[in-house]
Scaffold this motif. Structure first.
Motif, PDB file in Angstrom:
ATOM      1  N   PHE B  34      -5.909   9.225   1.394  1.00  0.00           N
ATOM      2  CA  PHE B  34      -4.681   8.570   1.082  1.00  0.00           C
ATOM      3  C   PHE B  34      -3.730   8.525   2.275  1.00  0.00           C
ATOM      4  O   PHE B  34      -3.265   7.477   2.800  1.00  0.00           O
ATOM      5  CB  PHE B  34      -4.238   8.638  -0.365  1.00  0.00           C
ATOM      6  N   ASN B  35      -3.581   9.949   2.877  1.00  0.00           N
ATOM      7  CA  ASN B  35      -2.339   9.950   3.838  1.00  0.00           C
ATOM      8  C   ASN B  35      -2.934   9.274   5.209  1.00  0.00           C
ATOM      9  O   ASN B  35      -2.102   8.759   5.971  1.00  0.00           O
ATOM     10  CB  ASN B  35      -2.190  11.437   3.870  1.00  0.00           C
ATOM     11  N   ARG B  36      -4.210   9.473   5.526  1.00  0.00           N
ATOM     12  CA  ARG B  36      -4.870   8.942   6.542  1.00  0.00           C
ATOM     13  C   ARG B  36      -4.495   7.426   6.473  1.00  0.00           C
ATOM     14  O   ARG B  36      -4.131   6.814   7.573  1.00  0.00           O
ATOM     15  CB  ARG B  36      -6.150   9.273   6.909  1.00  0.00           C
ATOM     16  N   MET B  37      -5.112   6.794   5.269  1.00  0.00           N
ATOM     17  CA  MET B  37      -4.883   5.230   5.141  1.00  0.00           C
ATOM     18  C   MET B  37      -3.462   4.759   5.523  1.00  0.00           C
ATOM     19  O   MET B  37      -3.140   3.622   6.086  1.00  0.00           O
ATOM     20  CB  MET B  37      -5.299   5.030   3.813  1.00  0.00           C
ATOM     21  N   SER B  43       0.353   1.936  11.358  1.00  0.00           N
ATOM     22  CA  SER B  43       0.360   1.608  12.752  1.00  0.00           C
ATOM     23  C   SER B  43      -0.310   0.324  13.094  1.00  0.00           C
ATOM     24  O   SER B  43       0.146  -0.308  14.193  1.00  0.00           O
ATOM     25  CB  SER B  43      -0.268   2.758  13.473  1.00  0.00           C
ATOM     26  N   LYS B  44      -1.137  -0.148  12.229  1.00  0.00           N
ATOM     27  CA  LYS B  44      -1.871  -1.559  12.442  1.00  0.00           C
ATOM     28  C   LYS B  44      -1.251  -2.635  11.942  1.00  0.00           C
ATOM     29  O   LYS B  44      -1.094  -3.687  12.524  1.00  0.00           O
ATOM     30  CB  LYS B  44      -3.310  -1.270  11.899  1.00  0.00           C
ATOM     31  N   CYS B  45      -0.307  -2.493  10.928  1.00  0.00           N
ATOM     32  CA  CYS B  45       0.263  -3.662  10.101  1.00  0.00           C
ATOM     33  C   CYS B  45       1.745  -3.797  10.404  1.00  0.00           C
ATOM     34  O   CYS B  45       2.380  -5.015  10.294  1.00  0.00           O
ATOM     35  CB  CYS B  45      -0.076  -3.774   8.662  1.00  0.00           C
ATOM     36  N   ILE B  46       2.466  -2.838  10.567  1.00  0.00           N
ATOM     37  CA  ILE B  46       4.031  -2.883  10.348  1.00  0.00           C
ATOM     38  C   ILE B  46       4.352  -2.978  11.893  1.00  0.00           C
ATOM     39  O   ILE B  46       4.356  -1.926  12.691  1.00  0.00           O
ATOM     40  CB  ILE B  46       4.532  -1.567   9.936  1.00  0.00           C
ATOM     41  N   SER B  47       5.036  -3.849  12.257  1.00  0.00           N
ATOM     42  CA  SER B  47       5.803  -3.966  13.647  1.00  0.00           C
ATOM     43  C   SER B  47       6.956  -2.966  13.838  1.00  0.00           C
ATOM     44  O   SER B  47       7.476  -2.690  12.821  1.00  0.00           O
ATOM     45  CB  SER B  47       6.298  -5.545  13.914  1.00  0.00           C
ATOM     46  N   CYS B  62      -1.565  -8.068   5.319  1.00  0.00           N
ATOM     47  CA  CYS B  62      -2.169  -7.203   6.260  1.00  0.00           C
ATOM     48  C   CYS B  62      -2.292  -5.722   5.585  1.00  0.00           C
ATOM     49  O   CYS B  62      -3.519  -5.344   5.516  1.00  0.00           O
ATOM     50  CB  CYS B  62      -1.177  -6.972   7.462  1.00  0.00           C
ATOM     51  N   ILE B  63      -1.655  -5.307   4.955  1.00  0.00           N
ATOM     52  CA  ILE B  63      -1.594  -4.004   4.052  1.00  0.00           C
ATOM     53  C   ILE B  63      -2.623  -4.119   3.062  1.00  0.00           C
ATOM     54  O   ILE B  63      -3.575  -3.258   3.090  1.00  0.00           O
ATOM     55  CB  ILE B  63      -0.338  -3.520   3.611  1.00  0.00           C
ATOM     56  N   ALA B  68      -8.406  -2.501   2.059  1.00  0.00           N
ATOM     57  CA  ALA B  68      -9.872  -2.987   1.467  1.00  0.00           C
ATOM     58  C   ALA B  68     -10.727  -2.755   2.707  1.00  0.00           C
ATOM     59  O   ALA B  68     -11.929  -1.963   2.477  1.00  0.00           O
ATOM     60  CB  ALA B  68      -9.703  -4.408   1.265  1.00  0.00           C
ATOM     61  N   LYS B  69     -10.307  -2.847   4.034  1.00  0.00           N
ATOM     62  CA  LYS B  69     -11.207  -2.568   4.955  1.00  0.00           C
ATOM     63  C   LYS B  69     -11.371  -0.869   5.122  1.00  0.00           C
ATOM     64  O   LYS B  69     -12.606  -0.495   5.337  1.00  0.00           O
ATOM     65  CB  LYS B  69     -10.805  -2.827   6.164  1.00  0.00           C
ATOM     66  N   PHE B  70     -10.451  -0.097   4.931  1.00  0.00           N
ATOM     67  CA  PHE B  70     -10.309   1.112   5.158  1.00  0.00           C
ATOM     68  C   PHE B  70     -11.362   1.805   4.211  1.00  0.00           C
ATOM     69  O   PHE B  70     -12.250   2.728   4.239  1.00  0.00           O
ATOM     70  CB  PHE B  70      -9.019   1.937   4.951  1.00  0.00           C
ATOM     71  N   ASN B  71     -11.197   1.329   2.805  1.00  0.00           N
ATOM     72  CA  ASN B  71     -12.178   1.609   1.863  1.00  0.00           C
ATOM     73  C   ASN B  71     -13.693   1.391   2.274  1.00  0.00           C
ATOM     74  O   ASN B  71     -14.431   2.246   2.062  1.00  0.00           O
ATOM     75  CB  ASN B  71     -11.872   0.721   0.554  1.00  0.00           C
ATOM     76  N   ASP B  72     -13.902   0.193   2.696  1.00  0.00           N
ATOM     77  CA  ASP B  72     -15.303  -0.310   2.916  1.00  0.00           C
ATOM     78  C   ASP B  72     -15.848   0.744   4.002  1.00  0.00           C
ATOM     79  O   ASP B  72     -17.011   1.137   4.154  1.00  0.00           O
ATOM     80  CB  ASP B  72     -15.222  -1.691   3.460  1.00  0.00           C
ATOM     81  N   VAL B  73     -15.160   0.768   5.111  1.00  0.00           N
ATOM     82  CA  VAL B  73     -15.177   1.753   6.097  1.00  0.00           C
ATOM     83  C   VAL B  73     -15.793   3.075   5.638  1.00  0.00           C
ATOM     84  O   VAL B  73     -16.824   3.851   6.087  1.00  0.00           O
ATOM     85  CB  VAL B  73     -14.377   1.857   7.361  1.00  0.00           C
TER      86      VAL B  73
END
Lengths: 89, 100
Positions: B34-37, B43-47, B62-63, B68-73
């Protein structure tokens, strides 16, 4: 995480462990956030005091991160519930 | 996400150390995940302009997608590791590491 097959003593122990972990987690989040917001917001060292621009930036940074963390938590919980229903972990 | 099961039978009314340790390991794994997520999606979504304290619509969407993608990965990497581990075990090869 399924704690239904834990007896009373084990559940009490797990509760204590979870509480301790949560506190450690919160402290780690705090120091992470300080570093992150400092690195992004404070780039002008011509003065010792925080400028109002920097202060606004820090406030926004903190609030935004907290809201972000809440949203991720909500989605994460949804995904978990979905995973439980689907595969039965 | 409970891929850790088993443990010896407990003495009556006592605390089963194995079971506790497995549960704590699982707790740590999920917390770390969870922390890594949170960090990755931030870093990817928040300007980093931080113009305001609220999440705007783009960031919110984006979040959602990021989670969802993180979970899939995570699922796909896990499957791949397990299948590779099983293949290693089947072929009797050394090296690599045993599946969880």
């Amino acid at each position: 995480m399924d704690f239904s097959n834990f007896n009373g003593a084990e559940q009490a122990h797990m509760t204590k462990v979870i509480e301790k972990r949560q506190m450690q987690d919160f402290l780690r989040l705090y120091s992470n956030l300080v570093e992150k917001c400092f690195n992004t917001c404070c780039n002008d060292f011509t003065s010792k005091a925080l400028s109002s621009k920097e202060e606004t930036c820090i406030m926004n940074c903190t609030e935004k991160f907290i809201k972000h963390s809440e949203r991720v938590g909500a989605r994460f919980a949804e995904q978990n519930a979905e995973n439980m229903n689907q595969g039965g972990s | 996400m409970s891929f850790l099961r088993g443990g010896s039978s407990a003495p009556s009314g006592g605390v089963n150390i194995d079971k506790i340790e497995l549960a704590v390991t699982e707790l740590d794994t999920v917390t770390d995940f969870f922390n890594r997520m949170v960090q990755s999606c931030h870093s990817k979504c928040i300007s980093t302009r931080y113009a305001e304290g609220d999440l705007n619509k783009g960031e919110s969407v984006c979040i959602d997608r990021c989670v969802a993608k993180f979970n899939d990965v995570q699922k796909k990497v896990g499957e791949k590791l397990q299948s590779r581990g099983a293949a290693n075990a089947a072929s009797g090869a050394g090296g690599g590491f045993s599946p969880i």
